[in-house]
Design an enzyme around this catalytic site. Structure first.
Site, PDB file in Angstrom:
ATOM      1  N   HIS A  18       0.824  -1.202  -0.210  1.00 27.10           N
ATOM      2  CA  HIS A  18       0.020  -0.006   0.117  1.00 27.10           C
ATOM      3  C   HIS A  18       0.889   1.377   0.046  1.00 27.10           C
ATOM      4  O   HIS A  18       1.495   1.737   1.027  1.00 27.10           O
ATOM      5  CB  HIS A  18      -0.976   0.083   1.077  1.00 27.10           C
ATOM      6  CG  HIS A  18      -1.900   1.293   1.394  1.00 27.10           C
ATOM      7  ND1 HIS A  18      -3.063   1.030   1.463  1.00 27.10           N
ATOM      8  CD2 HIS A  18      -1.647   2.618   0.993  1.00 27.10           C
ATOM      9  CE1 HIS A  18      -3.771   2.188   1.476  1.00 27.10           C
ATOM     10  NE2 HIS A  18      -2.925   3.114   1.249  1.00 27.10           N
TER      11      HIS A  18
ATOM     12  N   HIS B 123       1.554   5.517  -1.693  1.00 26.58           N
ATOM     13  CA  HIS B 123       1.182   6.588  -2.674  1.00 26.58           C
ATOM     14  C   HIS B 123       2.638   7.092  -3.213  1.00 26.58           C
ATOM     15  O   HIS B 123       3.576   7.450  -2.562  1.00 26.58           O
ATOM     16  CB  HIS B 123       0.409   7.601  -1.702  1.00 26.58           C
ATOM     17  CG  HIS B 123      -0.634   7.159  -1.316  1.00 26.58           C
ATOM     18  ND1 HIS B 123      -2.000   7.377  -1.784  1.00 26.58           N
ATOM     19  CD2 HIS B 123      -1.131   6.430  -0.023  1.00 26.58           C
ATOM     20  CE1 HIS B 123      -2.981   6.414  -1.085  1.00 26.58           C
ATOM     21  NE2 HIS B 123      -2.398   6.169  -0.105  1.00 26.58           N
TER      22      HIS B 123
ATOM     23  N   LYS C 271      -9.379  -0.596  -5.842  1.00 30.46           N
ATOM     24  CA  LYS C 271      -9.569   0.295  -4.865  1.00 30.46           C
ATOM     25  C   LYS C 271     -10.648   0.842  -4.343  1.00 30.46           C
ATOM     26  O   LYS C 271     -11.307   1.547  -5.283  1.00 30.46           O
ATOM     27  CB  LYS C 271      -8.404   1.323  -4.700  1.00 30.46           C
ATOM     28  CG  LYS C 271      -8.170   2.024  -3.573  1.00 30.46           C
ATOM     29  CD  LYS C 271      -7.748   1.246  -2.176  1.00 30.46           C
ATOM     30  CE  LYS C 271      -7.954   2.073  -0.904  1.00 30.46           C
ATOM     31  NZ  LYS C 271      -6.698   2.679  -0.670  1.00 30.46           N
TER      32      LYS C 271
ATOM     33  N   HIS D  48     -10.413   1.203   1.673  1.00 33.33           N
ATOM     34  CA  HIS D  48     -10.187   2.175   2.774  1.00 33.33           C
ATOM     35  C   HIS D  48     -11.399   2.256   3.613  1.00 33.33           C
ATOM     36  O   HIS D  48     -12.503   2.585   3.247  1.00 33.33           O
ATOM     37  CB  HIS D  48     -10.351   3.632   2.113  1.00 33.33           C
ATOM     38  CG  HIS D  48     -10.047   4.792   3.270  1.00 33.33           C
ATOM     39  ND1 HIS D  48      -8.497   5.333   3.588  1.00 33.33           N
ATOM     40  CD2 HIS D  48     -10.717   5.257   4.155  1.00 33.33           C
ATOM     41  CE1 HIS D  48      -8.720   6.224   4.404  1.00 33.33           C
ATOM     42  NE2 HIS D  48     -10.079   6.096   4.872  1.00 33.33           N
TER      43      HIS D  48
ATOM     44  N   HIS E 153      -4.594  -0.596   5.770  1.00 31.17           N
ATOM     45  CA  HIS E 153      -4.144   0.288   6.870  1.00 31.17           C
ATOM     46  C   HIS E 153      -5.065  -0.047   7.881  1.00 31.17           C
ATOM     47  O   HIS E 153      -5.687   1.250   8.506  1.00 31.17           O
ATOM     48  CB  HIS E 153      -3.873   1.816   6.317  1.00 31.17           C
ATOM     49  CG  HIS E 153      -4.972   2.455   5.688  1.00 31.17           C
ATOM     50  ND1 HIS E 153      -6.261   2.149   5.957  1.00 31.17           N
ATOM     51  CD2 HIS E 153      -4.921   3.110   4.535  1.00 31.17           C
ATOM     52  CE1 HIS E 153      -7.044   3.146   5.135  1.00 31.17           C
ATOM     53  NE2 HIS E 153      -6.207   3.742   4.263  1.00 31.17           N
TER      54      HIS E 153
ATOM     55  N   ASP F  56       1.487   2.719   3.557  1.00 29.28           N
ATOM     56  CA  ASP F  56       0.498   3.812   3.427  1.00 29.28           C
ATOM     57  C   ASP F  56       1.390   5.232   3.356  1.00 29.28           C
ATOM     58  O   ASP F  56       1.041   6.164   3.677  1.00 29.28           O
ATOM     59  CB  ASP F  56      -0.588   3.795   4.169  1.00 29.28           C
ATOM     60  CG  ASP F  56      -1.669   4.928   3.853  1.00 29.28           C
ATOM     61  OD1 ASP F  56      -1.751   5.111   2.847  1.00 29.28           O
ATOM     62  OD2 ASP F  56      -2.306   5.507   4.829  1.00 29.28           O
TER      63      ASP F  56
END
Ligand SMILES: NC(=O)N[C@@H](CC(=O)O)C(=O)O
Ligand SMILES: [Zn+2]
Ligand SMILES: [Zn+2]
Length: 345
Positions: A12, A14, A98, A136, A174, A247
């Protein structure tokens, strides 16, 4: 003391785009062989064609000689057609889809407003093709306390989703609560979870130590100590359902230190070292390799990595800031010590 592990992956992450991508990518590529790259760009990565183009931009930004492999993800919307799932699968590079509940987090405006109402055909196709749904897991109902949004999501969304699509492969991303850890633990094998280093290392007091600490604000927000302990117990339990997902979510210093600061912690600079600290704190370094390097690829049905990395117990000081797209980025632990150091990469 040294610790040698199969090279880990980050399930995970970004990476953003453009100059920001170029600034952060080397930190991840130094440690991890692969990463699941989140699609919450502006505009979001909603099609296979966009995912393929984003993957090319990531590969072009890699340091020379790096063999880092970005694993791509589609951003689910109310309008994602079921046929997009087959296209994604055939591409060979899109590994998951996602779910951002609309309004739940950074760049989630284009997310889903009513999962079972709007996305049933697409979810059914994902279940049929074995395409994982990454979640999420927070409700967006403003009447629900921000610290309860993950636990309420389990009842309102996760349970009904798995009742309707019992074989859907789901990663609860997460996770931050004992409730989510327990839910995943008792769920069937098609349900797993990622855990961040920061939720294993910090509780919600870290948001207020000596004053308000914007660099410790992320979503889902840090929770109380008993939740942190439950997450660390899950990560080190030997269960194959829990795996590493940093994350790591870079935002420029100016966007974090602001009257309405962005959510996200930048942990990629020292990610594997931070996880080593967390595991060592409960005497569970022997569980780190399965969590960081085996459980993720096993869930995603991808081969485990062959290479190794070595960590050494050696204190070092994290830089105060890093260059970032015309601004700077404040990494987690900026100006403070980390107990482990990656020595061979
Ligand atoms: N975790 C965060 O606090 N922020 C993430 C989005 C997300 O993963 O929810 C981001 O993209 O900045
Ligand atoms: Zn999220
Ligand atoms: Zn994220």
């Amino acid at each position: 003391m040294e610790l040698t592990l199969t090279r880990p992956d980050d399930w995970h992450l970004h990476l953003r785009d453009g100059a920001a991508l170029a600034a952060v990518l080397p930190h991840t590529a130094r440690q991890f062989a692969r990463a699941i790259v989140m699609p919450n760009l502006k505009p979001p990565v909603t099609t296979t064609a966009q995912a393929l183009a984003y993957r090319e931009r990531i590969l072009a930004a890699l340091p020379a000689g790096s063999s880092f492999d970005p694993l791509m993800v589609l951003y689910l919307t109310d309008k994602t057609p079921a046929e997009e799932i087959a296209r994604a699968r055939q591409s060979g590079v899109v590994q998951a889809v996602k779910l951002y509940p609309a309004g739940a987090t950074t760049n989630s405006d284009a997310g889903v407003t009513d999962l079972l109402g709007r996305c049933a055909d697409t979810l059914s196709e994902m279940e049929r093709l074995g395409m994982p749904l990454l979640v999420h897991g927070e409700v967006t109902d403003p009447t629900v306390d921000v610290f309860d949004r993950e636990a309420v999501f389990i009842d309102r969304v996760m349970q009904p989703l798995l009742q309707r699509f019992p074989r859907l492969r789901v990663v609860f991303e997460h996770i931050t609560t004992a409730d989510a850890a327990q839910f995943v633990q008792q769920a069937p094998d098609n349900v797993a979870a990622t855990l961040t280093a920061h939720h294993l290392l910090m509780n919600r007091n870290a948001l207020f130590t000596g004053g308000i600490r914007p660099h410790h604000y992320c979503l889902p927000v840090l929770k109380r100590e008993r939740h942190r302990e439950a997450l660390l117990a899950a990560a080190t339990s030997g269960s194959r359902k829990f795996f590493l997902g940093t994350d790591s979510a870079p935002h420029a210093k100016g966007a974090k230190e602001h009257a309405c600061g962005c959510a996200g912690m930048y942990t990629a600079l020292s990610a594997i070292e931070l996880y080593a600290e967390a595991f060592e704190s409960v005497g569970a370094l022997d569980q780190l390799e399965a969590f960081a390097s085996f459980n993720g690829p096993d869930f995603y049905q991808l081969p485990r990595n062959q290479e190794q990395i070595t960590l050494r117990k050696e204190r070092w000081t994290v830089p105060d800031s890093l260059p970032y797209d015309g601004d700077v980025l404040i990494p987690l632990r900026a100006g403070e010590a980390v107990d482990w150091r990656l020595v061979t990469a």
